[in-house]
Design a protein around this motif. Sequence first.
Motif, PDB file in Angstrom:
ATOM      1  N   ARG A  57      -8.392   1.300  -1.462  1.00 48.29           N
ATOM      2  CA  ARG A  57      -9.569   1.083  -2.303  1.00 48.29           C
ATOM      3  C   ARG A  57      -9.162   0.597  -3.700  1.00 48.29           C
ATOM      4  NH1 ARG A  57     -11.514   5.730  -1.843  1.00 48.29           N
ATOM      5  NH2 ARG A  57     -10.711   6.635  -3.745  1.00 48.29           N
ATOM      6  N   GLU A  58      -8.164   1.233  -4.297  1.00 48.52           N
ATOM      7  CA  GLU A  58      -7.775   0.873  -5.662  1.00 48.52           C
ATOM      8  C   GLU A  58      -7.063  -0.483  -5.716  1.00 48.52           C
ATOM      9  OE1 GLU A  58      -5.848   4.228  -7.534  1.00 48.52           O
ATOM     10  OE2 GLU A  58      -7.682   5.413  -7.404  1.00 48.52           O
ATOM     11  N   LEU A  59      -6.278  -0.815  -4.708  1.00 46.21           N
ATOM     12  CA  LEU A  59      -5.643  -2.137  -4.664  1.00 46.21           C
ATOM     13  C   LEU A  59      -6.701  -3.224  -4.467  1.00 46.21           C
ATOM     14  CD1 LEU A  59      -2.472  -1.255  -2.582  1.00 46.21           C
ATOM     15  CD2 LEU A  59      -2.511  -2.001  -4.976  1.00 46.21           C
ATOM     16  N   ASN A  60      -7.708  -2.938  -3.644  1.00 49.54           N
ATOM     17  CA  ASN A  60      -8.801  -3.903  -3.466  1.00 49.54           C
ATOM     18  C   ASN A  60      -9.618  -4.075  -4.745  1.00 49.54           C
ATOM     19  OD1 ASN A  60      -8.306  -4.804  -0.851  1.00 49.54           O
ATOM     20  ND2 ASN A  60      -9.313  -3.028   0.047  1.00 49.54           N
ATOM     21  N   GLN A  61      -9.760  -3.013  -5.526  1.00 51.30           N
ATOM     22  CA  GLN A  61     -10.438  -3.135  -6.821  1.00 51.30           C
ATOM     23  C   GLN A  61      -9.671  -4.084  -7.740  1.00 51.30           C
ATOM     24  OE1 GLN A  61     -10.648   0.912  -8.204  1.00 51.30           O
ATOM     25  NE2 GLN A  61     -12.550   1.356  -7.083  1.00 51.30           N
ATOM     26  N   LEU A  62      -8.350  -4.013  -7.696  1.00 48.95           N
ATOM     27  CA  LEU A  62      -7.532  -4.917  -8.504  1.00 48.95           C
ATOM     28  C   LEU A  62      -7.710  -6.367  -8.051  1.00 48.95           C
ATOM     29  CD1 LEU A  62      -4.377  -2.686  -8.900  1.00 48.95           C
ATOM     30  CD2 LEU A  62      -5.866  -3.478 -10.731  1.00 48.95           C
ATOM     31  N   LYS A  63      -7.927  -6.575  -6.767  1.00 54.75           N
ATOM     32  CA  LYS A  63      -8.239  -7.926  -6.269  1.00 54.75           C
ATOM     33  C   LYS A  63      -9.614  -8.366  -6.765  1.00 54.75           C
ATOM     34  CE  LYS A  63      -7.852  -8.976  -2.019  1.00 54.75           C
ATOM     35  NZ  LYS A  63      -7.889  -8.932  -0.554  1.00 54.75           N
ATOM     36  N   THR A  64     -10.596  -7.492  -6.669  1.00 52.37           N
ATOM     37  CA  THR A  64     -11.960  -7.807  -7.096  1.00 52.37           C
ATOM     38  C   THR A  64     -12.014  -8.130  -8.580  1.00 52.37           C
ATOM     39  OG1 THR A  64     -12.836  -6.345  -5.388  1.00 52.37           O
ATOM     40  CG2 THR A  64     -14.325  -6.912  -7.180  1.00 52.37           C
ATOM     41  N   ASN A 100       0.835  -1.192   0.000  1.00 52.09           N
ATOM     42  CA  ASN A 100       0.000   0.000   0.000  1.00 52.09           C
ATOM     43  C   ASN A 100       0.877   1.252   0.000  1.00 52.09           C
ATOM     44  OD1 ASN A 100      -1.645   2.243   1.167  1.00 52.09           O
ATOM     45  ND2 ASN A 100      -3.228   0.669   1.164  1.00 52.09           N
ATOM     46  N   THR A 101       1.923   1.251   0.793  1.00 50.53           N
ATOM     47  CA  THR A 101       2.831   2.408   0.881  1.00 50.53           C
ATOM     48  C   THR A 101       3.514   2.673  -0.463  1.00 50.53           C
ATOM     49  OG1 THR A 101       3.200   1.926   3.219  1.00 50.53           O
ATOM     50  CG2 THR A 101       4.796   3.371   2.135  1.00 50.53           C
ATOM     51  N   GLU A 102       3.951   1.614  -1.134  1.00 50.10           N
ATOM     52  CA  GLU A 102       4.572   1.786  -2.448  1.00 50.10           C
ATOM     53  C   GLU A 102       3.564   2.342  -3.452  1.00 50.10           C
ATOM     54  OE1 GLU A 102       7.956  -1.695  -2.620  1.00 50.10           O
ATOM     55  OE2 GLU A 102       5.848  -2.303  -2.787  1.00 50.10           O
ATOM     56  N   TYR A 103       2.342   1.840  -3.397  1.00 50.49           N
ATOM     57  CA  TYR A 103       1.308   2.340  -4.315  1.00 50.49           C
ATOM     58  C   TYR A 103       1.031   3.821  -4.061  1.00 50.49           C
ATOM     59  CZ  TYR A 103      -2.942   2.613  -7.093  1.00 50.49           C
ATOM     60  OH  TYR A 103      -3.883   2.970  -8.024  1.00 50.49           O
ATOM     61  N   GLN A 104       0.978   4.210  -2.799  1.00 52.42           N
ATOM     62  CA  GLN A 104       0.766   5.624  -2.475  1.00 52.42           C
ATOM     63  C   GLN A 104       1.835   6.494  -3.119  1.00 52.42           C
ATOM     64  OE1 GLN A 104       0.094   6.406   1.806  1.00 52.42           O
ATOM     65  NE2 GLN A 104      -0.358   4.215   1.957  1.00 52.42           N
ATOM     66  N   LYS A 118      -3.668   7.055   1.640  1.00 56.97           N
ATOM     67  CA  LYS A 118      -3.711   5.656   2.074  1.00 56.97           C
ATOM     68  C   LYS A 118      -5.072   5.027   1.771  1.00 56.97           C
ATOM     69  CE  LYS A 118      -3.059   2.637   6.013  1.00 56.97           C
ATOM     70  NZ  LYS A 118      -2.749   2.510   7.428  1.00 56.97           N
ATOM     71  N   SER A 119      -6.143   5.744   2.042  1.00 59.63           N
ATOM     72  CA  SER A 119      -7.476   5.175   1.808  1.00 59.63           C
ATOM     73  C   SER A 119      -7.742   4.952   0.318  1.00 59.63           C
ATOM     74  CB  SER A 119      -8.562   6.058   2.429  1.00 59.63           C
ATOM     75  OG  SER A 119      -8.531   7.350   1.867  1.00 59.63           O
ATOM     76  N   THR A 120      -7.271   5.857  -0.524  1.00 56.13           N
ATOM     77  CA  THR A 120      -7.432   5.684  -1.975  1.00 56.13           C
ATOM     78  C   THR A 120      -6.609   4.492  -2.451  1.00 56.13           C
ATOM     79  OG1 THR A 120      -7.889   8.032  -2.310  1.00 56.13           O
ATOM     80  CG2 THR A 120      -7.145   6.785  -4.240  1.00 56.13           C
ATOM     81  N   ALA A 121      -5.390   4.379  -1.939  1.00 54.21           N
ATOM     82  CA  ALA A 121      -4.536   3.248  -2.311  1.00 54.21           C
ATOM     83  C   ALA A 121      -5.202   1.932  -1.911  1.00 54.21           C
ATOM     84  CB  ALA A 121      -3.168   3.383  -1.660  1.00 54.21           C
TER      85      ALA A 121
END
Length: 94
Positions: A67-74, A51-55, A62-65
């Motif tokens: 959410r967007e990482l979870n979208q990639l899982k979904t 998450n930190t690297e994505y940010q 952090k919250s956007t990261a």
Amino acid sequence: MPLPEFNSESGRFRLTFYKELFTEEYLKKKGLSERQLLAIAHVKEHETISNTEYQAIAGVSKSTATRELNQLKTKDVFVSEGEGGRGTVYRLKK
């Protein structure tokens, strides 16, 4: 291109090549954002992303990261490893 798999069993040797699943065309059909495409490129090069690297890469909170990482899982692009929180990393789904 993903790394090949090497197997040796009872006097045989098998080398398996895998086709690149996450092509640009495939990912565009999934409706991913440019930031999410950056995350995928990062994982292709470094194997994981946190998450930190994505940010840092995407320039988001952090919250956007999260959410967007979870979208990639979904969307069946990433799988997560770890028990949640700071120890979680994301990899491409095989």
